[in-house]
Scaffold this active site. Structure first.
Site, PDB file in Angstrom:
ATOM      1  N   HIS A 161       0.860  -1.185   0.000  1.00 50.15           N
ATOM      2  CA  HIS A 161       0.000   0.000   0.000  1.00 50.15           C
ATOM      3  C   HIS A 161       0.897   1.235   0.000  1.00 50.15           C
ATOM      4  CE1 HIS A 161      -3.547  -2.443   1.814  1.00 50.15           C
ATOM      5  NE2 HIS A 161      -3.573  -2.443   0.496  1.00 50.15           N
ATOM      6  N   GLU A 200       1.709   4.066   2.842  1.00 50.14           N
ATOM      7  CA  GLU A 200       2.190   3.634   4.160  1.00 50.14           C
ATOM      8  C   GLU A 200       3.714   3.702   4.208  1.00 50.14           C
ATOM      9  OE1 GLU A 200       0.272  -0.173   4.537  1.00 50.14           O
ATOM     10  OE2 GLU A 200      -1.719   0.717   4.306  1.00 50.14           O
ATOM     11  N   HIS A 255       2.580  -3.103   7.153  1.00 56.51           N
ATOM     12  CA  HIS A 255       1.568  -2.102   6.827  1.00 56.51           C
ATOM     13  C   HIS A 255       1.522  -1.049   7.942  1.00 56.51           C
ATOM     14  CE1 HIS A 255      -0.648  -4.298   3.554  1.00 56.51           C
ATOM     15  NE2 HIS A 255      -0.017  -5.328   4.108  1.00 56.51           N
ATOM     16  N   GLU A 286       0.412  -4.048  11.449  1.00 57.08           N
ATOM     17  CA  GLU A 286      -0.049  -2.680  11.252  1.00 57.08           C
ATOM     18  C   GLU A 286       0.777  -1.850  12.241  1.00 57.08           C
ATOM     19  OE1 GLU A 286      -2.084  -1.438   9.071  1.00 57.08           O
ATOM     20  OE2 GLU A 286      -3.073  -3.235   8.273  1.00 57.08           O
TER      21      GLU A 286
END
Length: 450
Positions: free
Chosen positions: A187, A190, A313, A388
């Site tokens: 992504h 990020e 992420h 994350e």
């Protein structure tokens, strides 16, 4: 014919001399002036339906996740010209909320000032600034030249727009070792993910800590900081909040590569609309970047004995494992749950930050077509985790993490990685093939050329 002469003069001043080569077009940049970030609380089924309808109807409200269940907190970015309408909606339906940020562009401007200049020499690479794609690749190439006996540059092939997808293989020469594969930057927005991946590389190669040196030599390592190079480059040149790759679909652009893998593709938590941030693509595995990763992993999962897969992420401070598409538990759920909790505890002890651990489905939200589910479900890589990274779930900064947070974030993530590998080893996941003939992992050297 004086008017023709004047017209030609005006055209010359405006567009350059007729017949001259066109100048390179300057990339327009997205702006988020006075864009607000809201966190809303969905107190009822009516609220859930309201925000589901709003997401479908509005291109001025960017949702960080989808409205799913009562009690859920949802972060929404609202452009300046829709702020009044959005506030009126919240008041009309009595939606509890708070404003996390009143001018998102100010945060982005500050973040761009933390980017190292293009052309920064590789020997000045650090974790106090963010680096653009070419600088990351130059650093990887520099490492391979400086440490050829340990570091091998690996190129998965070209992206949609023809950029290479580069990473490194780190191997200190042990025999019959298993491998850890680290995927990062799928992504684009990020930025902390590629910065953390490069920190991993630095620690594995140069740490003076005996425990880290032992970790580095206990595995071979395949680390790819930016598996979505087109998207990552675009966040510096076009839109800081861009998430997807850069495939073109009519009037819209991009596929969410982490919804594009060919495993329970597009069954939940993904969109079939090319204009949505989580568009899963026209078919499973449609994207060049997905295909490059799939082919490499299929080709090397056995020869490299890849037993651990880590995906980086941001944000929300989570350490998750498969599956995302179903509440059904993977066969080694208890091991992954325990290992994840120990990794989160390691972070808390190191930095005080609170990370939660659990399956993707039960921890963050349902999603399908992700790389983690694919590699665990189809290639049967047993130790599969997705981070994350910082900030917290209610972060006021979303994906715009200040550069001063790079090293603390990467350091705690690396400490968690140490725990994951150590605990997996204790449970027998890295035993040699001969040893596992009679003993399977607990449920509670490859020299192949790349």
């Amino acid at each position: 014919m004086l008017w023709i002469s004047r017209l030609l003069l005006m055209m010359s001043l405006t567009f350059g001399h007729l017949g001259a080569p066109a100048q390179a077009q300057v990339q327009a940049q997205a702006r988020y002036d006075h864009t607000r970030i809201y966190q809303v609380e969905l107190a009822s089924a009516e609220h859930v339906q309201l925000f589901q309808a709003l997401e479908l109807a509005s291109d001025s409200c960017s949702f960080m996740g989808h409205a799913r269940v009562p009690g859920q907190k949802l972060t929404i970015m609202v452009t300046s010209h829709k702020v009044a309408d959005f506030d009126d909606l919240l008041q009309s339906y009595n939606v509890s909320h708070r404003i996390l940020n009143h001018d998102f562009q100010a945060l982005i401007d500050a973040n761009y000032r933390e980017v190292a200049p293009e052309g920064t020499p590789p020997d000045q690479f650090d974790w106090r600034r963010y680096f653009q794609l070419d600088s990351i690749y130059a650093w990887l190439e520099h490492l391979a030249k400086q440490r050829p006996e340990v570091v091998t540059l690996v190129d998965l092939g070209s992206s949609t727009q023809g950029l290479p997808i580069k990473g490194v293989r780190i191997a200190f020469g042990g025999e019959n070792l298993t491998s850890v594969f680290v995927e990062s930057g799928i992504h684009a927005r990020e930025w902390i993910a590629p910065a953390t991946a490069t920190y991993f590389i630095e620690q594995l190669l140069n740490s003076k800590d005996a425990a880290v040196q032992a970790l580095a030599r206990s595995q071979n390592w395949l680390i790819f900081p930016t598996v979505n190079p087109d998207g990552y480059r675009y966040t510096f040149k076009g839109d800081r909040m861009w998430r997807k790759n850069r495939s073109l679909f009519g009037i819209c652009c991009g596929v969410d590569l982490n919804r594009n893998f060919p495993f329970h593709w597009n069954v939940t938590g993904a969109s079939g609309d090319p204009c949505r941030y989580d568009y899963s693509g026209p078919r499973a595995g449609s994207e060049v970047e997905t295909q490059r990763l799939v082919q490499f992993l299929k080709d090397h999962v056995q020869s490299e004995r890849i037993k651990t897969f880590i995906s980086l992420h941001s944000y929300s401070q989570l350490i998750m494992f498969p599956y995302g598409h179903t509440p059904e538990r993977v066969e080694n759920y208890e091991d992954l749950k325990e290992i994840g909790q120990l990794a989160a505890q390691r972070i808390k002890e190191k930095s005080g930050r609170i990370y939660r651990s659990g399956s993707i489905y039960e921890t963050i939200y349902p999603s399908s077509g992700g790389s983690k589910d694919w590699i665990h479900g189809l290639l049967q890589v047993p130790i599969t985790f997705s981070y994350e990274l910082r900030g917290p779930p209610d972060s006021e900064d979303l994906f715009i993490l200040s550069a001063e947070e790079i090293e603390p974030t990467a350091s705690e993530a690396f400490a968690a990685l140490q725990t994951i590998v150590e605990e997996a080893g204790k449970r027998g996941y890295y035993q040699s093939e001969a040893a596992t003939t009679d003993q399977t992992p607990s449920s509670s050297s490859s020299s192949n050329s790349l």
